[in-house]
Write a protein that holds these residues in place. Sequence first.
Motif, PDB file in Angstrom:
ATOM      1  N   ARG A  42     -21.880  17.397 -14.004  1.00  0.00           N
ATOM      2  CA  ARG A  42     -23.168  17.891 -14.464  1.00  0.00           C
ATOM      3  C   ARG A  42     -23.097  19.400 -14.559  1.00  0.00           C
ATOM      4  NH1 ARG A  42     -28.916  16.799 -11.339  1.00  0.00           N
ATOM      5  NH2 ARG A  42     -30.292  17.742 -12.874  1.00  0.00           N
ATOM      6  N   ALA A  43     -23.652  19.947 -15.653  1.00  0.00           N
ATOM      7  CA  ALA A  43     -23.628  21.391 -15.835  1.00  0.00           C
ATOM      8  C   ALA A  43     -24.417  22.080 -14.726  1.00  0.00           C
ATOM      9  CB  ALA A  43     -24.215  21.745 -17.195  1.00  0.00           C
ATOM     10  N   VAL A  44     -24.023  23.284 -14.399  1.00  0.00           N
ATOM     11  CA  VAL A  44     -24.706  24.094 -13.400  1.00  0.00           C
ATOM     12  C   VAL A  44     -25.201  25.354 -14.078  1.00  0.00           C
ATOM     13  CG1 VAL A  44     -24.458  25.347 -11.226  1.00  0.00           C
ATOM     14  CG2 VAL A  44     -23.258  23.184 -11.552  1.00  0.00           C
ATOM     15  N   ALA A  45     -26.428  25.759 -13.808  1.00  0.00           N
ATOM     16  CA  ALA A  45     -27.011  26.933 -14.440  1.00  0.00           C
ATOM     17  C   ALA A  45     -27.855  27.694 -13.429  1.00  0.00           C
ATOM     18  CB  ALA A  45     -27.858  26.529 -15.642  1.00  0.00           C
ATOM     19  N   GLN A  46     -28.120  28.951 -13.757  1.00  0.00           N
ATOM     20  CA  GLN A  46     -28.959  29.785 -12.903  1.00  0.00           C
ATOM     21  C   GLN A  46     -30.410  29.624 -13.351  1.00  0.00           C
ATOM     22  OE1 GLN A  46     -27.236  32.499 -10.940  1.00  0.00           O
ATOM     23  NE2 GLN A  46     -29.107  33.118  -9.923  1.00  0.00           N
ATOM     24  N   GLY A  87     -30.764  17.762 -17.990  1.00  0.00           N
ATOM     25  CA  GLY A  87     -30.686  19.173 -17.666  1.00  0.00           C
ATOM     26  C   GLY A  87     -29.644  19.473 -16.611  1.00  0.00           C
ATOM     27  N   PRO A  88     -29.348  20.761 -16.378  1.00  0.00           N
ATOM     28  CA  PRO A  88     -28.315  21.156 -15.417  1.00  0.00           C
ATOM     29  C   PRO A  88     -28.823  21.177 -13.984  1.00  0.00           C
ATOM     30  CG  PRO A  88     -29.249  23.104 -16.434  1.00  0.00           C
ATOM     31  CD  PRO A  88     -29.930  21.921 -17.084  1.00  0.00           C
ATOM     32  N   TRP A  89     -27.891  21.375 -13.082  1.00  0.00           N
ATOM     33  CA  TRP A  89     -28.214  21.538 -11.664  1.00  0.00           C
ATOM     34  C   TRP A  89     -28.442  23.021 -11.398  1.00  0.00           C
ATOM     35  CZ3 TRP A  89     -29.323  18.024  -8.086  1.00  0.00           C
ATOM     36  CH2 TRP A  89     -29.338  18.409  -6.749  1.00  0.00           C
ATOM     37  N   ASP A  90     -29.408  23.344 -10.556  1.00  0.00           N
ATOM     38  CA  ASP A  90     -29.701  24.737 -10.234  1.00  0.00           C
ATOM     39  C   ASP A  90     -28.619  25.293  -9.314  1.00  0.00           C
ATOM     40  OD1 ASP A  90     -30.731  27.189  -9.602  1.00  0.00           O
ATOM     41  OD2 ASP A  90     -32.556  26.447  -8.648  1.00  0.00           O
ATOM     42  N   ALA A  91     -27.902  26.318  -9.787  1.00  0.00           N
ATOM     43  CA  ALA A  91     -26.796  26.883  -9.018  1.00  0.00           C
ATOM     44  C   ALA A  91     -27.261  27.419  -7.672  1.00  0.00           C
ATOM     45  CB  ALA A  91     -26.124  27.998  -9.821  1.00  0.00           C
ATOM     46  N   MET A  92     -28.478  27.941  -7.610  1.00  0.00           N
ATOM     47  CA  MET A  92     -29.005  28.492  -6.365  1.00  0.00           C
ATOM     48  C   MET A  92     -29.776  27.448  -5.553  1.00  0.00           C
ATOM     49  SD  MET A  92     -27.849  31.512  -6.515  1.00  0.00           S
ATOM     50  CE  MET A  92     -28.722  32.274  -5.152  1.00  0.00           C
ATOM     51  N   GLU A  93     -29.901  26.252  -6.104  1.00  0.00           N
ATOM     52  CA  GLU A  93     -30.620  25.153  -5.450  1.00  0.00           C
ATOM     53  C   GLU A  93     -32.029  25.580  -5.022  1.00  0.00           C
ATOM     54  OE1 GLU A  93     -28.502  22.978  -2.519  1.00  0.00           O
ATOM     55  OE2 GLU A  93     -26.744  22.662  -3.787  1.00  0.00           O
ATOM     56  N   ILE A  94     -32.729  26.238  -5.956  1.00  0.00           N
ATOM     57  CA  ILE A  94     -34.118  26.636  -5.720  1.00  0.00           C
ATOM     58  C   ILE A  94     -35.052  25.587  -6.294  1.00  0.00           C
ATOM     59  CG2 ILE A  94     -35.911  28.333  -6.280  1.00  0.00           C
ATOM     60  CD1 ILE A  94     -33.678  30.459  -6.297  1.00  0.00           C
ATOM     61  N   VAL A  95     -34.807  25.204  -7.555  1.00  0.00           N
ATOM     62  CA  VAL A  95     -35.652  24.237  -8.240  1.00  0.00           C
ATOM     63  C   VAL A  95     -35.047  22.844  -8.065  1.00  0.00           C
ATOM     64  CG1 VAL A  95     -36.641  23.539 -10.457  1.00  0.00           C
ATOM     65  CG2 VAL A  95     -36.365  25.972  -9.925  1.00  0.00           C
ATOM     66  N   PRO A  96     -35.775  21.899  -7.500  1.00  0.00           N
ATOM     67  CA  PRO A  96     -35.222  20.559  -7.241  1.00  0.00           C
ATOM     68  C   PRO A  96     -35.264  19.673  -8.476  1.00  0.00           C
ATOM     69  CG  PRO A  96     -37.463  20.678  -6.410  1.00  0.00           C
ATOM     70  CD  PRO A  96     -37.143  22.041  -6.965  1.00  0.00           C
ATOM     71  N   ILE A  97     -34.295  19.828  -9.353  1.00  0.00           N
ATOM     72  CA  ILE A  97     -34.193  18.976 -10.533  1.00  0.00           C
ATOM     73  C   ILE A  97     -33.540  17.665 -10.108  1.00  0.00           C
ATOM     74  CG2 ILE A  97     -33.229  18.734 -12.842  1.00  0.00           C
ATOM     75  CD1 ILE A  97     -35.427  20.833 -12.628  1.00  0.00           C
ATOM     76  N   ARG A  98     -34.206  16.561 -10.371  1.00  0.00           N
ATOM     77  CA  ARG A  98     -33.729  15.265  -9.882  1.00  0.00           C
ATOM     78  C   ARG A  98     -32.333  14.958 -10.436  1.00  0.00           C
ATOM     79  NH1 ARG A  98     -37.200  11.237  -7.741  1.00  0.00           N
ATOM     80  NH2 ARG A  98     -39.012  11.955  -8.908  1.00  0.00           N
ATOM     81  N   ARG A 111     -36.221  20.248 -18.133  1.00  0.00           N
ATOM     82  CA  ARG A 111     -35.449  20.364 -16.894  1.00  0.00           C
ATOM     83  C   ARG A 111     -34.388  21.460 -16.993  1.00  0.00           C
ATOM     84  NH1 ARG A 111     -36.078  14.833 -18.049  1.00  0.00           N
ATOM     85  NH2 ARG A 111     -37.465  13.754 -16.562  1.00  0.00           N
ATOM     86  N   TRP A 112     -34.630  22.452 -17.846  1.00  0.00           N
ATOM     87  CA  TRP A 112     -33.702  23.563 -18.042  1.00  0.00           C
ATOM     88  C   TRP A 112     -34.267  24.820 -17.387  1.00  0.00           C
ATOM     89  CZ3 TRP A 112     -28.929  23.124 -20.404  1.00  0.00           C
ATOM     90  CH2 TRP A 112     -28.665  21.872 -20.985  1.00  0.00           C
ATOM     91  N   PRO A 113     -33.433  25.846 -17.218  1.00  0.00           N
ATOM     92  CA  PRO A 113     -33.943  27.102 -16.648  1.00  0.00           C
ATOM     93  C   PRO A 113     -35.035  27.706 -17.531  1.00  0.00           C
ATOM     94  CG  PRO A 113     -31.534  27.060 -16.602  1.00  0.00           C
ATOM     95  CD  PRO A 113     -31.961  25.885 -17.427  1.00  0.00           C
ATOM     96  N   PHE A 114     -36.001  28.346 -16.900  1.00  0.00           N
ATOM     97  CA  PHE A 114     -37.048  29.058 -17.614  1.00  0.00           C
ATOM     98  C   PHE A 114     -36.761  30.557 -17.568  1.00  0.00           C
ATOM     99  CE2 PHE A 114     -40.489  25.645 -16.520  1.00  0.00           C
ATOM    100  CZ  PHE A 114     -39.813  24.735 -17.317  1.00  0.00           C
ATOM    101  N   ALA A 115     -37.427  31.284 -18.456  1.00  0.00           N
ATOM    102  CA  ALA A 115     -37.316  32.745 -18.457  1.00  0.00           C
ATOM    103  C   ALA A 115     -37.942  33.305 -17.184  1.00  0.00           C
ATOM    104  CB  ALA A 115     -38.022  33.316 -19.689  1.00  0.00           C
ATOM    105  N   ARG A 116     -37.559  34.502 -16.848  1.00  0.00           N
ATOM    106  CA  ARG A 116     -38.097  35.133 -15.643  1.00  0.00           C
ATOM    107  C   ARG A 116     -39.430  35.831 -15.915  1.00  0.00           C
ATOM    108  NH1 ARG A 116     -32.972  37.333 -12.061  1.00  0.00           N
ATOM    109  NH2 ARG A 116     -31.642  35.504 -12.350  1.00  0.00           N
TER     110      ARG A 116
END
Length: 338
Positions: free
Chosen positions: A236-240, A214-225, A135-140
């Motif tokens: 809760r941590a916020v990440a890109q 995992g963190p919350w998506d700062a851009m609110e693109i990926v809906p992590i529960r 539930r963490w950010p992935f590489a681009r």
Amino acid sequence: MNDIGTHATPRRARRNSTGPDLTACVRAATAAPSLHNSQPWRFRIGPRGVDVHADPRRQLDVLDPAGRELLISVGAALFTLRLAIRGAGYLSHTTLLPDPTDPDLVARVTVRRAMAPTPAAEALVAAIPHRHTNRWPFARSVVPADVVERLVDAARREGATLTVAGAVSRNAILSLSQEADRALRAKGRYRAELARWTSPHRGRRDGVPSTAIGPWDAMEIVPIRDFGLLQPHRGRAVAQFEPYPTIMVLATDGDTRPHWVNAGQALQRVLLTATWLNLATTPISQPVEMPAIRRMLTDSRTGSRAQMVLRVGYGRPAAATPRRSLTEVLLPADDEES
């Protein structure tokens, strides 16, 4: 349903008159994914194989009133059991829902003759303890087309389809997922159910620990529960997260109980294949938990029904979640009940 199929040619069979260690195979099966790590399965080991049961006491009544996701979870455990038996050097045969009078008996796995596993099967077995929901950010980075095709083939081998969303479809699916997530969070019973599966408890062997959220998506693109947090942005941590995630939809050609079990088997084969290929994965179930939104993911041309949405990419290692002990999931043998 018969043995695990692979592209590779098996080596000469290893002869072992005692059969596989079915207790060890069941232990491997308990590493399967499940909704909120509810682990809604039980097993009965017999002289010729293993019966796989659903545990209705662990059904999530708010999110899963029909038991669809429960059977997907049990199906994932069933595939892992089949794979573990294959990795131990034996073929097996699986009968789904073998007893109409016992709806909780999901499958009967019978051990057959010895045959050494293929290298591909051994690789999937080796991936079992390393598969974790990420539930963490992935590489681009873009997931290569040949890697995607391996995942598509993994689903096909278990009777399901896995479709990669194009740019327009991806944005629509993510929008629907966010809409579903907001609608679910608005329900008090939903938040209470989430809280029950994330409440800290010393020695707890189920549920989702804080280390796996995992963190919350700062851009609110990926809906992590949000796992029961009434204010997702607080505490809760916020990440890109990656702006253009790779999104795939797992579907079956029907929507009955056997289809749900097979969807779970396909899901686990896909997840283990992804793990073997060093990919990170996140099942996104919110859009298929809302009937109205799930219907939007149905392919009107083929009638296939969406069973799970997956996010796939390259990411940091994810934390493991706890598992119940064998004593909690093993049912007594038939001769012990008489």
